[in-house]
Design a protein around this motif. Structure first.
Motif, PDB file in Angstrom:
ATOM      1  N   TYR A   2      39.771  89.807  27.082  1.00 46.88           N
ATOM      2  CA  TYR A   2      38.789  88.890  26.526  1.00 46.88           C
ATOM      3  C   TYR A   2      39.218  87.491  26.947  1.00 46.88           C
ATOM      4  O   TYR A   2      40.398  87.240  27.182  1.00 46.88           O
ATOM      5  CB  TYR A   2      38.722  89.019  24.999  1.00 46.88           C
ATOM      6  CG  TYR A   2      38.294  90.405  24.591  1.00 46.88           C
ATOM      7  CD1 TYR A   2      36.962  90.687  24.332  1.00 46.88           C
ATOM      8  CD2 TYR A   2      39.213  91.447  24.518  1.00 46.88           C
ATOM      9  CE1 TYR A   2      36.554  91.973  24.004  1.00 46.88           C
ATOM     10  CE2 TYR A   2      38.812  92.737  24.197  1.00 46.88           C
ATOM     11  CZ  TYR A   2      37.489  92.988  23.943  1.00 46.88           C
ATOM     12  OH  TYR A   2      37.083  94.257  23.628  1.00 46.88           O
ATOM     13  N   TYR A   3      38.248  86.591  27.009  1.00 42.08           N
ATOM     14  CA  TYR A   3      38.508  85.263  27.555  1.00 42.08           C
ATOM     15  C   TYR A   3      37.946  84.214  26.603  1.00 42.08           C
ATOM     16  O   TYR A   3      36.761  84.222  26.293  1.00 42.08           O
ATOM     17  CB  TYR A   3      37.863  85.140  28.942  1.00 42.08           C
ATOM     18  CG  TYR A   3      38.361  86.233  29.863  1.00 42.08           C
ATOM     19  CD1 TYR A   3      39.508  86.052  30.621  1.00 42.08           C
ATOM     20  CD2 TYR A   3      37.713  87.467  29.928  1.00 42.08           C
ATOM     21  CE1 TYR A   3      39.995  87.068  31.432  1.00 42.08           C
ATOM     22  CE2 TYR A   3      38.190  88.490  30.736  1.00 42.08           C
ATOM     23  CZ  TYR A   3      39.335  88.277  31.489  1.00 42.08           C
ATOM     24  OH  TYR A   3      39.812  89.291  32.284  1.00 42.08           O
ATOM     25  N   SER A   4      38.822  83.319  26.163  1.00 43.00           N
ATOM     26  CA  SER A   4      38.423  82.273  25.240  1.00 43.00           C
ATOM     27  C   SER A   4      38.259  80.966  26.013  1.00 43.00           C
ATOM     28  O   SER A   4      39.180  80.506  26.689  1.00 43.00           O
ATOM     29  CB  SER A   4      39.467  82.121  24.137  1.00 43.00           C
ATOM     30  OG  SER A   4      39.017  81.212  23.170  1.00 43.00           O
ATOM     31  N   PHE A   5      37.066  80.391  25.911  1.00 41.31           N
ATOM     32  CA  PHE A   5      36.744  79.163  26.632  1.00 41.31           C
ATOM     33  C   PHE A   5      36.776  77.992  25.666  1.00 41.31           C
ATOM     34  O   PHE A   5      36.268  78.086  24.553  1.00 41.31           O
ATOM     35  CB  PHE A   5      35.346  79.266  27.248  1.00 41.31           C
ATOM     36  CG  PHE A   5      35.258  80.252  28.381  1.00 41.31           C
ATOM     37  CD1 PHE A   5      35.290  79.811  29.695  1.00 41.31           C
ATOM     38  CD2 PHE A   5      35.147  81.610  28.139  1.00 41.31           C
ATOM     39  CE1 PHE A   5      35.209  80.710  30.745  1.00 41.31           C
ATOM     40  CE2 PHE A   5      35.062  82.523  29.184  1.00 41.31           C
ATOM     41  CZ  PHE A   5      35.093  82.076  30.492  1.00 41.31           C
ATOM     42  N   GLY A   6      37.344  76.897  26.120  1.00 35.32           N
ATOM     43  CA  GLY A   6      37.431  75.695  25.304  1.00 35.32           C
ATOM     44  C   GLY A   6      36.762  74.513  25.968  1.00 35.32           C
ATOM     45  O   GLY A   6      35.729  74.655  26.622  1.00 35.32           O
ATOM     46  N   HIS A   7      37.380  73.346  25.824  1.00 31.90           N
ATOM     47  CA  HIS A   7      36.767  72.104  26.294  1.00 31.90           C
ATOM     48  C   HIS A   7      36.525  72.083  27.804  1.00 31.90           C
ATOM     49  O   HIS A   7      35.658  71.365  28.277  1.00 31.90           O
ATOM     50  CB  HIS A   7      37.610  70.898  25.876  1.00 31.90           C
ATOM     51  CG  HIS A   7      38.887  70.749  26.618  1.00 31.90           C
ATOM     52  ND1 HIS A   7      40.012  71.481  26.317  1.00 31.90           N
ATOM     53  CD2 HIS A   7      39.209  69.969  27.677  1.00 31.90           C
ATOM     54  CE1 HIS A   7      40.979  71.145  27.137  1.00 31.90           C
ATOM     55  NE2 HIS A   7      40.523  70.232  27.976  1.00 31.90           N
ATOM     56  N   MET A   8      37.245  72.914  28.557  1.00 34.15           N
ATOM     57  CA  MET A   8      37.017  72.960  30.008  1.00 34.15           C
ATOM     58  C   MET A   8      35.627  73.507  30.326  1.00 34.15           C
ATOM     59  O   MET A   8      35.104  73.281  31.409  1.00 34.15           O
ATOM     60  CB  MET A   8      38.092  73.799  30.694  1.00 34.15           C
ATOM     61  CG  MET A   8      39.494  73.213  30.571  1.00 34.15           C
ATOM     62  SD  MET A   8      39.659  71.627  31.402  1.00 34.15           S
ATOM     63  CE  MET A   8      39.849  72.188  33.073  1.00 34.15           C
ATOM     64  N   LEU A   9      35.019  74.193  29.361  1.00 37.08           N
ATOM     65  CA  LEU A   9      33.647  74.665  29.547  1.00 37.08           C
ATOM     66  C   LEU A   9      32.694  73.478  29.672  1.00 37.08           C
ATOM     67  O   LEU A   9      31.680  73.550  30.351  1.00 37.08           O
ATOM     68  CB  LEU A   9      33.239  75.564  28.367  1.00 37.08           C
ATOM     69  CG  LEU A   9      31.900  76.262  28.467  1.00 37.08           C
ATOM     70  CD1 LEU A   9      31.843  77.172  29.686  1.00 37.08           C
ATOM     71  CD2 LEU A   9      31.643  77.076  27.209  1.00 37.08           C
ATOM     72  N   ILE A  10      33.037  72.383  29.038  1.00 37.78           N
ATOM     73  CA  ILE A  10      32.215  71.179  29.077  1.00 37.78           C
ATOM     74  C   ILE A  10      32.498  70.371  30.344  1.00 37.78           C
ATOM     75  O   ILE A  10      31.577  69.819  30.955  1.00 37.78           O
ATOM     76  CB  ILE A  10      32.462  70.304  27.819  1.00 37.78           C
ATOM     77  CG1 ILE A  10      32.015  71.071  26.566  1.00 37.78           C
ATOM     78  CG2 ILE A  10      31.764  68.954  27.928  1.00 37.78           C
ATOM     79  CD1 ILE A  10      32.392  70.409  25.264  1.00 37.78           C
ATOM     80  N   THR A  11      33.751  70.341  30.759  1.00 41.71           N
ATOM     81  CA  THR A  11      34.159  69.396  31.801  1.00 41.71           C
ATOM     82  C   THR A  11      34.368  70.004  33.186  1.00 41.71           C
ATOM     83  O   THR A  11      34.552  69.258  34.148  1.00 41.71           O
ATOM     84  CB  THR A  11      35.476  68.705  31.383  1.00 41.71           C
ATOM     85  OG1 THR A  11      36.493  69.707  31.235  1.00 41.71           O
ATOM     86  CG2 THR A  11      35.307  67.943  30.090  1.00 41.71           C
TER      87      THR A  11
END
Length: 169
Positions: free
Chosen positions: A95-104
């Motif tokens: 499973y893959y957790s996406f954080g603020h890099m999803l925005i940038t």
């Protein structure tokens, strides 16, 4: 020793955040040694979940997981890579957790667009610039979902994977 004490705790769900970070100041050889020790513990005690921190070391993580035959589930925290990496790890339950890099990060957005929604989580981690609401907003735009649908899917998946599957018998 601290891990061993946690095994009997009903609230114990996973070992994490463990892994490798090529950009950290720590000696990479030492990191690999500790990661292998933590993974050996997880395999020995049949720990169902590990939460992996990986920065520029996916090949090394893959090799070590394969070497130790880890058969539990893996959550890649702060995932910041490509579909090629996701495909590389298909033999594992990942499973893959996406954080603020999803925005940038455009590559992260492309990966998120392509990845199966059943494999994702969202997070804020340790940065303060973006809220979880900001991350959800971008995620819904990329996936073309209503925010309530995304929240429901993520909540159901979290309960199924982390709560129901860890009920003590």
């Amino acid at each position: 020793e601290k891990f061993s004490q946690l095994l009997n705790n009903n609230k114990f769900l996973a070992i994490g955040e463990i892994g490798l970070d090529k950009k950290a100041k720590n000696n990479f050889t030492k990191q690999k040694k500790y990661f292998e020790q933590q993974l050996t513990f997880a395999v020995k005690h049949k720990i169902k979940w590990i939460i992996v921190h990986c920065v520029s070391a996916y090949n090394e993580i893959y090799e070590i997981l394969s070497k130790h035959n880890y058969s539990g589930s893996i959550l890649f925290h702060g995932f910041n890579s490509s579909m090629q990496i996701i495909k590389q790890f298909q033999k594992f339950d990942c499973y893959y957790s996406f954080g603020h890099m999803l925005i940038t990060n455009k590559r992260n957005q492309e990966t998120f667009r392509e990845i199966n929604i059943e494999s994702i989580f969202l997070e804020t981690d340790d940065q303060l610039k973006y809220s979880i609401e900001d991350i959800y907003d971008v995620a819904t735009q990329i996936k073309g979902l209503e925010i309530s649908d995304l929240k429901d899917q993520l909540q159901r998946k979290f309960i199924k994977l982390f709560i129901e599957s860890n009920q003590k018998v």
